[in-house]
Design an enzyme around this catalytic site. Structure first.
Site: not given
Ligand code: SAH
Length: 218
Positions: A52
């Site tokens: 993010s």
């Molecule tokens: N806060 C993180 C942003 C990650 S993007 C950062 O700053 O790096 C969102 C993440 O949610 C991705 O890695 C994706 O794989 C995960 N995601 C999507 N659906 C999900 C689910 N059902 N359960 C767990 N993680 C999930």
């Protein structure tokens, strides 16, 4: 990053600003990322996912109203950067990521930085983490059509949930829910752009949408 992207844009919680000054964002992108890691956008982290944008991390952290005593559930560990910011602001963080390779990488970086108050699990985070419920705070970092009911059930009374949901027009908005007994009040915070929350058995996650427009990229 903290002065121009956070403070000057209205993030004023001193604990949030301090945490984001301390947590080395480049570590979560791999050591070669350098100063680019601190620029004003989300970042690809592989597997069609993104880390993010700094502003949205600071904004969501501020909206969680953390004082240092809370147990926090994060859904969507991704790079682990937001996890590290939360762990700097709360008592304990439980974080769930569905992609095992990202879980492993984030766990390594969090260990490297000596965080001892983080628990990472690879699973479908839409089910929450019932063994450790209830949680005082919840942060969802992937967009769902509706906030999964399992998450709401695991939110403590008086607790706060922050995360993106899809509206009927397809646009996402960041919402803040506050639990009062069995009632939830909702505050709509801003338009945003996060990768989708992927459920077991649904189609592939598609392309990451972060950082392409004026919307804030998660
Ligand atoms: N806060 C993180 C942003 C990650 S993007 C950062 O700053 O790096 C969102 C993440 O949610 C991705 O890695 C994706 O794989 C995960 N995601 C999507 N659906 C999900 C689910 N059902 N359960 C767990 N993680 C999930």
């Amino acid at each position: 990053m903290v002065k121009e992207q956070l403070y000057d844009r209205g993030i004023s919680d001193g604990r949030v600003l301090e945490a984001m000054l301390r947590v080395p964002r480049h570590i979560f992108l791999g050591h070669k990322a350098g100063s680019e890691a601190y620029s004003d956008h989300s970042f690809p982290i592989g597997y069609s996912q993104t880390m993010s944008q700094p502003y949205i991390v600071g904004y969501m952290a501020e909206q969680l109203e953390l004082t240092g005593d809370e147990r926090v559930l994060e859904i969507g560990t991704g790079s682990g950067y937001t996890t590290a910011v939360l762990a700097s602001l709360a008592h304990e963080v439980f974080t769930v990521e569905r992609i095992p390779e990202l879980t492993a990488r984030a766990t390594g970086h969090l260990h490297e930085l000596l965080f001892t108050n983080v628990n990472v699990m690879s699973d479908d985070g839409a089910c929450g983490w019932p063994e450790h419920a209830p949680f005082d705070r919840m942060l969802l970092t992937a967009a769902a059509k509706k906030v999964p009911k399992a998450l709401l059930l695991q939110l403590a009374d008086g607790g706060i949930f922050v995360g993106p949901v899809e509206r009927e027009d397809g646009q996402q908005e960041l919402v803040k829910l506050r639990r009062d007994g069995n009632e939830f009040s909702i505050e709509r915070l801003m338009d945003c752009s996060f990768v989708p929350l992927v459920r077991e058995g649904s189609a592939s996650p598609g392309l990451a949408a972060g950082g392409q427009s004026e919307r804030h990229g998660g």
